[in-house]
Design an enzyme around this catalytic site. Structure first.
Site, PDB file in Angstrom:
ATOM      1  N   ASN A   1       1.077  -1.343   0.050  1.00  0.00           N
ATOM      2  CA  ASN A   1       0.193  -0.101  -0.207  1.00  0.00           C
ATOM      3  C   ASN A   1       0.989   1.398  -0.174  1.00  0.00           C
ATOM      4  OD1 ASN A   1      -1.560   2.135   1.038  1.00  0.00           O
ATOM      5  ND2 ASN A   1      -2.749   1.171   1.504  1.00  0.00           N
TER       6      ASN A   1
ATOM      7  N   ASP B   1       0.486   4.478  -0.250  1.00  0.00           N
ATOM      8  CA  ASP B   1      -1.039   6.059   0.106  1.00  0.00           C
ATOM      9  C   ASP B   1       0.289   6.458   0.457  1.00  0.00           C
ATOM     10  OD1 ASP B   1      -3.017   4.605  -0.645  1.00  0.00           O
ATOM     11  OD2 ASP B   1      -3.877   4.120   1.168  1.00  0.00           O
ATOM     12  N   HIS B   2       0.734   6.061   1.837  1.00  0.00           N
ATOM     13  CA  HIS B   2       1.733   7.555   2.562  1.00  0.00           C
ATOM     14  C   HIS B   2       2.485   8.103   1.922  1.00  0.00           C
ATOM     15  CE1 HIS B   2      -1.409   6.679   5.686  1.00  0.00           C
ATOM     16  NE2 HIS B   2      -1.121   5.676   5.338  1.00  0.00           N
TER      17      HIS B   2
ATOM     18  N   ARG C   1       4.050  18.853   2.197  1.00  0.00           N
ATOM     19  CA  ARG C   1       4.628  20.147   1.248  1.00  0.00           C
ATOM     20  C   ARG C   1       3.996  20.763  -0.235  1.00  0.00           C
ATOM     21  NH1 ARG C   1      10.162  21.833   1.091  1.00  0.00           N
ATOM     22  NH2 ARG C   1      10.382  21.462   3.724  1.00  0.00           N
TER      23      ARG C   1
ATOM     24  N   HIS D   1      -5.404   3.558  -1.818  1.00  0.00           N
ATOM     25  CA  HIS D   1      -6.972   3.964  -1.274  1.00  0.00           C
ATOM     26  C   HIS D   1      -7.614   5.987  -1.963  1.00  0.00           C
ATOM     27  CE1 HIS D   1     -10.075   4.628   2.261  1.00  0.00           C
ATOM     28  NE2 HIS D   1     -10.497   4.508   1.460  1.00  0.00           N
TER      29      HIS D   1
ATOM     30  N   ARG E   1      -9.733   7.673  -1.249  1.00  0.00           N
ATOM     31  CA  ARG E   1      -9.755   8.413  -0.067  1.00  0.00           C
ATOM     32  C   ARG E   1     -11.635   9.226  -0.428  1.00  0.00           C
ATOM     33  NH1 ARG E   1      -9.129   6.648   4.881  1.00  0.00           N
ATOM     34  NH2 ARG E   1     -10.697   8.008   5.716  1.00  0.00           N
TER      35      ARG E   1
ATOM     36  N   ARG F   1      -7.602  12.532   0.959  1.00  0.00           N
ATOM     37  CA  ARG F   1      -5.982  12.562   1.784  1.00  0.00           C
ATOM     38  C   ARG F   1      -4.221  11.912   1.620  1.00  0.00           C
ATOM     39  NH1 ARG F   1      -7.492   9.726   7.261  1.00  0.00           N
ATOM     40  NH2 ARG F   1      -9.407  11.104   6.645  1.00  0.00           N
ATOM     41  N   HIS F   2      -4.755  11.441   1.136  1.00  0.00           N
ATOM     42  CA  HIS F   2      -3.648  11.135   0.401  1.00  0.00           C
ATOM     43  C   HIS F   2      -3.405  10.614  -1.311  1.00  0.00           C
ATOM     44  CE1 HIS F   2      -5.035   7.211   1.964  1.00  0.00           C
ATOM     45  NE2 HIS F   2      -4.951   7.151   2.302  1.00  0.00           N
TER      46      HIS F   2
ATOM     47  N   GLU G   1      -8.803   0.320  -2.729  1.00  0.00           N
ATOM     48  CA  GLU G   1      -9.451   0.533  -2.168  1.00  0.00           C
ATOM     49  C   GLU G   1     -10.919   1.639  -2.626  1.00  0.00           C
ATOM     50  OE1 GLU G   1      -7.378   0.947   1.673  1.00  0.00           O
ATOM     51  OE2 GLU G   1      -6.731  -1.125   1.513  1.00  0.00           O
TER      52      GLU G   1
ATOM     53  N   THR H   1      -7.278   6.197  10.168  1.00  0.00           N
ATOM     54  CA  THR H   1      -7.095   5.290   8.959  1.00  0.00           C
ATOM     55  C   THR H   1      -8.091   4.070   9.216  1.00  0.00           C
ATOM     56  OG1 THR H   1      -5.300   3.076   8.595  1.00  0.00           O
ATOM     57  CG2 THR H   1      -5.901   3.676  10.421  1.00  0.00           C
ATOM     58  N   THR H   2      -8.396   3.094   8.723  1.00  0.00           N
ATOM     59  CA  THR H   2      -9.554   2.641   8.292  1.00  0.00           C
ATOM     60  C   THR H   2      -9.352   1.785   9.773  1.00  0.00           C
ATOM     61  OG1 THR H   2      -9.377   2.395   6.050  1.00  0.00           O
ATOM     62  CG2 THR H   2     -10.959   1.148   6.974  1.00  0.00           C
TER      63      THR H   2
ATOM     64  N   GLU I   1     -10.655  -9.055   2.640  1.00  0.00           N
ATOM     65  CA  GLU I   1      -9.474  -9.189   3.159  1.00  0.00           C
ATOM     66  C   GLU I   1     -10.205  -8.497   4.436  1.00  0.00           C
ATOM     67  OE1 GLU I   1      -7.431  -6.173   1.555  1.00  0.00           O
ATOM     68  OE2 GLU I   1      -6.380  -5.577   3.730  1.00  0.00           O
TER      69      GLU I   1
ATOM     70  N   HIS J   1      -3.724  -4.695   7.589  1.00  0.00           N
ATOM     71  CA  HIS J   1      -4.133  -3.898   8.628  1.00  0.00           C
ATOM     72  C   HIS J   1      -3.170  -3.545   9.711  1.00  0.00           C
ATOM     73  CE1 HIS J   1      -5.050   0.282   9.727  1.00  0.00           C
ATOM     74  NE2 HIS J   1      -5.909   0.398   9.459  1.00  0.00           N
ATOM     75  N   GLY J   2      -2.200  -2.376  10.019  1.00  0.00           N
ATOM     76  CA  GLY J   2      -1.941  -2.873  11.215  1.00  0.00           C
ATOM     77  C   GLY J   2      -0.313  -3.423  11.701  1.00  0.00           C
TER      78      GLY J   2
ATOM     79  N   GLY K   1       1.197  -1.636   4.520  1.00  0.00           N
ATOM     80  CA  GLY K   1       1.783  -0.022   3.862  1.00  0.00           C
ATOM     81  C   GLY K   1       2.400   0.463   4.860  1.00  0.00           C
ATOM     82  N   HIS K   2       2.045   0.823   6.045  1.00  0.00           N
ATOM     83  CA  HIS K   2       2.297   2.422   6.529  1.00  0.00           C
ATOM     84  C   HIS K   2       3.777   1.456   6.903  1.00  0.00           C
ATOM     85  CE1 HIS K   2       3.104   4.397  10.852  1.00  0.00           C
ATOM     86  NE2 HIS K   2       2.742   5.827   9.301  1.00  0.00           N
TER      87      HIS K   2
HETATM   88  N1  PXP Z   1      -5.899  -3.117   4.044  1.00  0.00           N
HETATM   89  C1  PXP Z   1      -7.103  -2.060   3.630  1.00  0.00           C
HETATM   90  C2  PXP Z   1      -7.641  -2.917   3.396  1.00  0.00           C
HETATM   91  C3  PXP Z   1      -6.768  -0.937   4.309  1.00  0.00           C
HETATM   92  O1  PXP Z   1      -7.514   0.024   4.367  1.00  0.00           O
HETATM   93  C4  PXP Z   1      -5.440  -0.495   5.087  1.00  0.00           C
HETATM   94  C5  PXP Z   1      -5.043   0.838   5.256  1.00  0.00           C
HETATM   95  O2  PXP Z   1      -5.298   1.473   4.755  1.00  0.00           O
HETATM   96  C6  PXP Z   1      -4.361  -0.853   4.396  1.00  0.00           C
HETATM   97  C7  PXP Z   1      -4.544  -2.927   4.027  1.00  0.00           C
HETATM   98  C8  PXP Z   1      -2.741  -1.347   4.871  1.00  0.00           C
HETATM   99  O3  PXP Z   1      -2.742  -0.726   6.556  1.00  0.00           O
HETATM  100  P1  PXP Z   1      -1.588  -0.631   6.971  1.00  0.00           P
HETATM  101  O4  PXP Z   1      -0.904   1.045   6.447  1.00  0.00           O
HETATM  102  O5  PXP Z   1      -1.936  -0.356   8.609  1.00  0.00           O
HETATM  103  O6  PXP Z   1      -0.307  -1.801   6.395  1.00  0.00           O
END
Ligand code: PXP
Length: 238
Positions: free
Chosen positions: A7, A9-10, A18, A43, A45, A49-50, A70, A100-101, A151, A192-193, A214-215
């Site tokens: 992911n 997004d970040h 910036r 994603h 959104r 935001r990203h 997403e 976040t979600t 998922e 996630h996480g 992602g993060h």
């Molecule tokens: N999967 C889904 C469906 C998500 O919404 C997210 C966060 O956007 C992730 C995975 C990735 O989560 P993380 O950034 O915490 O790894």
């Protein structure tokens, strides 16, 4: 072989801080693929935001790149996604105030709408997935709604691992949900996480075919580089 979706997004979060063009998520999508990511997740959104519309359009147009978009169930986003034509979509809940979600979809509340959206994307041969909590009831409802994949939201499990608390119950929830989904013909993903440790534990669940992370990947890449981080995750999941 389990697959790794990255992911990005970040990358866009950092760029947007910036208000300029660097770092570019389009470039990030190409880089993560070249370093072994099996797909890229973004994603779009509602609050943008990203990832922005143009990012999504350009990233989905990259040849030979599998993109998992997403989306929420809002009409505006669904219409955009149908136009952009990603390879995959994952329907997620969205709440404006969240960082976040925060959990899986409320399937009961949005049953008809989700069923309708799944049908729209399936008609276009786009793989569909639902982001759900690890619950047997939600797995069965997902089947009713006709999704190709689910998922499983691993946020709670990942937090228990990080805080060194007992993970047994949550692990079993994820395992049982994965097993049931697989038995009734739904492909299982997780995300996630997640970090190295939580991913390693969940990799023991054979029914999980894909991790979307992602993060942690983006954060860890600041110190070690994205190539090394992706390589390590690929090793962990297989
Ligand atoms: N999967 C889904 C469906 C998500 O919404 C997210 C966060 O956007 C992730 C995975 C990735 O989560 P993380 O950034 O915490 O790894």
């Amino acid at each position: 072989m389990k697959r790794l979706g990255v992911n990005i997004d970040h990358i866009a979060t950092l760029r947007n801080a910036r208000g300029e063009l660097h770092p570019d998520p389009f470039y990030a999508a190409k880089i993560v693929k070249s370093h072994g990511a099996d797909s890229v997740t973004i994603h779009l959104r509602e609050d943008r935001r990203h990832i922005k519309d143009l990012d999504a359009k350009n990233i989905c147009a990259i040849k030979n790149l599998l993109v998992n978009l997403e989306i929420s169930i809002k009409n505006e986003i669904v219409k955009k996604a149908l136009k952009i034509k990603p390879n995959y979509i994952c329907i997620v809940p969205e709440n404006r105030k969240e960082i976040t979600t925060e959990g899986g979809l409320n399937l009961k509340k949005n049953k008809n709408k989700i069923k309708f959206i799944i049908r729209l994307f399936k008609k276009k041969k786009i793989r569909t997935s639902l982001f759900i909590n690890p619950s047997l009831k939600d797995v069965l409802t997902s089947k009713e709604l006709g999704t190709d994949c689910i998922e499983i939201h691993t946020g709670r499990f990942a937090n228990l691992v990080k805080s060194k608390k007992n993970t047994k119950k949550e692990f079993l929830r994820i395992k049982k949900s994965s097993k049931l989904a697989s038995e009734i013909g739904i492909e299982v993903h997780a995300g996630h996480g997640l970090d190295y440790k939580s991913t390693k534990i969940l990799s023991k669940i054979k029914e999980i075919k894909e991790f979307n992370i992602g993060h942690f990947i983006i954060g860890e890449s600041i110190f070690f580089g994205i190539k090394k981080v992706i390589k390590r995750f690929k090793k962990i999941i297989n």
